[in-house]
Design a protein around this motif. Structure first.
Motif, PDB file in Angstrom:
ATOM      1  N   GLY A 103       0.822  -1.199   0.000  1.00 54.14           N
ATOM      2  CA  GLY A 103       0.000   0.000   0.000  1.00 54.14           C
ATOM      3  C   GLY A 103       0.858   1.251   0.000  1.00 54.14           C
ATOM      4  N   LYS A 104       0.219   2.377   0.249  1.00 59.95           N
ATOM      5  CA  LYS A 104       0.876   3.670   0.123  1.00 59.95           C
ATOM      6  C   LYS A 104       2.048   3.838   1.103  1.00 59.95           C
ATOM      7  N   CYS A 105       3.056   4.601   0.634  1.00 56.88           N
ATOM      8  CA  CYS A 105       4.245   4.913   1.430  1.00 56.88           C
ATOM      9  C   CYS A 105       4.346   6.422   1.594  1.00 56.88           C
ATOM     10  N   VAL A 106       4.513   6.861   2.829  1.00 59.41           N
ATOM     11  CA  VAL A 106       4.683   8.286   3.105  1.00 59.41           C
ATOM     12  C   VAL A 106       5.961   8.480   3.918  1.00 59.41           C
ATOM     13  N   GLY A 107       6.721   9.514   3.608  1.00 56.92           N
ATOM     14  CA  GLY A 107       7.860   9.902   4.423  1.00 56.92           C
ATOM     15  C   GLY A 107       8.833   8.771   4.692  1.00 56.92           C
ATOM     16  N   GLY A 108       8.922   8.399   5.976  1.00 57.47           N
ATOM     17  CA  GLY A 108       9.830   7.328   6.368  1.00 57.47           C
ATOM     18  C   GLY A 108       9.537   6.012   5.679  1.00 57.47           C
ATOM     19  N   GLY A 109       8.288   5.797   5.269  1.00 52.82           N
ATOM     20  CA  GLY A 109       7.955   4.585   4.518  1.00 52.82           C
ATOM     21  C   GLY A 109       8.653   4.556   3.167  1.00 52.82           C
ATOM     22  N   VAL A 110       8.775   5.726   2.541  1.00 52.98           N
ATOM     23  CA  VAL A 110       9.521   5.817   1.282  1.00 52.98           C
ATOM     24  C   VAL A 110      10.998   5.527   1.548  1.00 52.98           C
ATOM     25  N   GLY A 111      11.490   6.000   2.714  1.00 52.34           N
ATOM     26  CA  GLY A 111      12.876   5.718   3.083  1.00 52.34           C
ATOM     27  C   GLY A 111      13.143   4.235   3.246  1.00 52.34           C
ATOM     28  N   ILE A 112      12.203   3.516   3.840  1.00 50.58           N
ATOM     29  CA  ILE A 112      12.353   2.065   3.991  1.00 50.58           C
ATOM     30  C   ILE A 112      12.374   1.390   2.631  1.00 50.58           C
ATOM     31  N   ALA A 113      11.469   1.807   1.747  1.00 57.02           N
ATOM     32  CA  ALA A 113      11.448   1.235   0.397  1.00 57.02           C
ATOM     33  C   ALA A 113      12.768   1.485  -0.315  1.00 57.02           C
ATOM     34  N   ALA A 114      13.317   2.682  -0.132  1.00 55.74           N
ATOM     35  CA  ALA A 114      14.564   3.028  -0.792  1.00 55.74           C
ATOM     36  C   ALA A 114      15.756   2.268  -0.216  1.00 55.74           C
ATOM     37  N   ALA A 115      15.698   1.961   1.071  1.00 51.71           N
ATOM     38  CA  ALA A 115      16.790   1.228   1.723  1.00 51.71           C
ATOM     39  C   ALA A 115      16.714  -0.266   1.460  1.00 51.71           C
ATOM     40  N   ALA A 116      15.620  -0.727   0.858  1.00 47.21           N
ATOM     41  CA  ALA A 116      15.504  -2.138   0.503  1.00 47.21           C
ATOM     42  C   ALA A 116      16.547  -2.508  -0.538  1.00 47.21           C
ATOM     43  N   ASP A 117      16.999  -3.742  -0.490  1.00 54.58           N
ATOM     44  CA  ASP A 117      17.841  -4.242  -1.570  1.00 54.58           C
ATOM     45  C   ASP A 117      16.981  -4.599  -2.779  1.00 54.58           C
ATOM     46  N   TYR A 118      15.714  -4.932  -2.523  1.00 58.30           N
ATOM     47  CA  TYR A 118      14.805  -5.302  -3.604  1.00 58.30           C
ATOM     48  C   TYR A 118      13.390  -5.071  -3.090  1.00 58.30           C
ATOM     49  N   ALA A 119      12.698  -4.062  -3.625  1.00 54.72           N
ATOM     50  CA  ALA A 119      11.339  -3.758  -3.189  1.00 54.72           C
ATOM     51  C   ALA A 119      10.338  -4.268  -4.214  1.00 54.72           C
ATOM     52  N   ILE A 120       9.341  -4.997  -3.739  1.00 51.50           N
ATOM     53  CA  ILE A 120       8.292  -5.540  -4.601  1.00 51.50           C
ATOM     54  C   ILE A 120       6.958  -4.966  -4.122  1.00 51.50           C
ATOM     55  N   ALA A 121       6.221  -4.333  -5.038  1.00 51.20           N
ATOM     56  CA  ALA A 121       5.014  -3.606  -4.652  1.00 51.20           C
ATOM     57  C   ALA A 121       3.824  -4.039  -5.492  1.00 51.20           C
ATOM     58  N   VAL A 122       2.660  -3.588  -5.047  1.00 54.56           N
ATOM     59  CA  VAL A 122       1.420  -3.832  -5.766  1.00 54.56           C
ATOM     60  C   VAL A 122       0.899  -2.504  -6.291  1.00 54.56           C
ATOM     61  N   GLU A 123       0.142  -2.528  -7.368  1.00 51.53           N
ATOM     62  CA  GLU A 123      -0.455  -1.300  -7.886  1.00 51.53           C
ATOM     63  C   GLU A 123      -1.283  -0.623  -6.790  1.00 51.53           C
ATOM     64  N   GLY A 124      -1.161   0.668  -6.705  1.00 54.62           N
ATOM     65  CA  GLY A 124      -1.810   1.414  -5.630  1.00 54.62           C
ATOM     66  C   GLY A 124      -0.848   1.803  -4.526  1.00 54.62           C
ATOM     67  N   ALA A 125       0.376   1.293  -4.593  1.00 59.72           N
ATOM     68  CA  ALA A 125       1.392   1.621  -3.581  1.00 59.72           C
ATOM     69  C   ALA A 125       2.044   2.947  -3.960  1.00 59.72           C
ATOM     70  N   ASP A 126       1.257   4.015  -3.906  1.00 58.20           N
ATOM     71  CA  ASP A 126       1.726   5.340  -4.281  1.00 58.20           C
ATOM     72  C   ASP A 126       2.669   5.895  -3.209  1.00 58.20           C
ATOM     73  N   VAL A 127       3.451   6.915  -3.572  1.00 62.58           N
ATOM     74  CA  VAL A 127       4.478   7.435  -2.665  1.00 62.58           C
ATOM     75  C   VAL A 127       4.374   8.950  -2.535  1.00 62.58           C
ATOM     76  N   LYS A 128       4.785   9.441  -1.359  1.00 57.38           N
ATOM     77  CA  LYS A 128       4.803  10.881  -1.104  1.00 57.38           C
ATOM     78  C   LYS A 128       5.811  11.170   0.005  1.00 57.38           C
ATOM     79  N   LEU A 129       6.634  12.201  -0.206  1.00 52.34           N
ATOM     80  CA  LEU A 129       7.508  12.708   0.854  1.00 52.34           C
ATOM     81  C   LEU A 129       6.861  13.977   1.390  1.00 52.34           C
ATOM     82  N   SER A 130       6.152  13.859   2.500  1.00 60.39           N
ATOM     83  CA  SER A 130       5.317  14.963   2.997  1.00 60.39           C
ATOM     84  C   SER A 130       6.027  15.858   4.014  1.00 60.39           C
ATOM     85  N   GLU A 131       7.302  15.618   4.274  1.00 63.25           N
ATOM     86  CA  GLU A 131       7.975  16.289   5.380  1.00 63.25           C
ATOM     87  C   GLU A 131       7.949  17.817   5.280  1.00 63.25           C
ATOM     88  N   LEU A 132       8.185  18.372   4.099  1.00 64.71           N
ATOM     89  CA  LEU A 132       8.232  19.824   3.965  1.00 64.71           C
ATOM     90  C   LEU A 132       6.899  20.460   4.340  1.00 64.71           C
TER      91      LEU A 132
END
Length: 256
Positions: free
Chosen positions: A110-139
């Motif tokens: 599912g959706k990734c926000v902020g630190g969730g995007v960071g976890i996805a990026a730190a993965a060696d291999y991320a596998i997602a499903v459609e609808g797993a949208d992303v947003k960096l909302s910190e600013l």
């Protein structure tokens, strides 16, 4: 192993060389400090476990993968030291993921926000499903994606990271994330995603552990200074979160 956390849990189970680490929080799998420390602890343990060949990191439920920082804890921060400790939890988790000698597959349902995007990026291999949208909302809450920034920029490049960081209210869809390399695979169904995760995990569980460790080290070459860098970034967020702007913005988000 199951670690109960206030309103959530972190649990880890090993089966046939695959360690599955799951975190859960009722607020869209947000990450309070205790959750961050718990996930980092389990990843560190998996890295030191001779019987573990590969790690799957996932969150519970069928909707959001991770809503990022816990708003309740952000509002409770009253000192620079408290801010550093909280955001230092994200630094600790990302550093444990990059230093773990085992490949980490991240399941994103599912959706990734902020630190969730960071976890996805730190993965060696991320596998997602459609609808797993992303947003960096910190600013939009008066800080910035400082701690996760190095991991996200490393994975998707400066231009894509900048667009996410600057337009903090804009969702990017899962296909956008796949095209830019945040997701290695994108599937139309949860079943398809889980079948692919199981296939890859089984394949890696039967691969040469030494070769995988050396390959991972090669892939993360040039990040050795992150042990210091990410905590310096955490200090920035820890200071900014004390501002009246941030407190007011978070209160508005909570009321939505």
């Amino acid at each position: 192993m199951l670690k109960q956390i206030k309103e959530g849990h972190v649990k880890a189970e090993r089966h046939n060389g695959v360690m599955t680490i799951e975190f859960s929080h009722p607020q869209s799998n947000s990450l309070p400090a205790e959750m961050l420390e718990g996930i980092a602890h389990e990843i560190h343990g998996a890295g030191n476990d001779h019987e573990t060949k590969v790690v799957i990191l996932q969150s519970a439920g069928e909707r959001a993968f991770c809503a990022g920082a816990s708003f309740d804890e952000l509002l409770a921060i009253e000192t620079v030291d408290q801010g550093l400790r909280f955001f230092g939890g994200f630094a600790l988790l990302i550093n444990e993921m990059r230093k773990c000698p085992k490949f980490i597959i991240v399941r994103i349902q599912g959706k990734c926000v902020g630190g969730g995007v960071g976890i996805a990026a730190a993965a060696d291999y991320a596998i997602a499903v459609e609808g797993a949208d992303v947003k960096l909302s910190e600013l939009s809450i008066g800080i910035g994606p400082f701690v996760v920034g190095p991991a996200v920029e490393r994975k998707i490049g400066l231009a894509a990271f900048s667009s996410l960081a600057i337009d903090a209210a804009m969702w990017r869809d899962a296909e956008w994330a796949r095209r830019r390399g945040l997701y290695a695979e994108l599937h139309g169904t949860v079943t398809g995603m889980d079948e692919s995760i199981a296939r890859l995990a089984n394949q890696l569980a039967h691969s040469n552990p030494e070769a995988m460790t050396l390959l991972k080290q090669s892939m993360w070459k040039g990040t050795e200074h992150w042990d210091q860098l990410l905590f310096e970034k955490a200090a920035l967020s820890g200071r900014l979160i004390l501002s009246a702007f941030s407190k007011t913005a978070i209160q508005k988000f909570k009321k939505k």
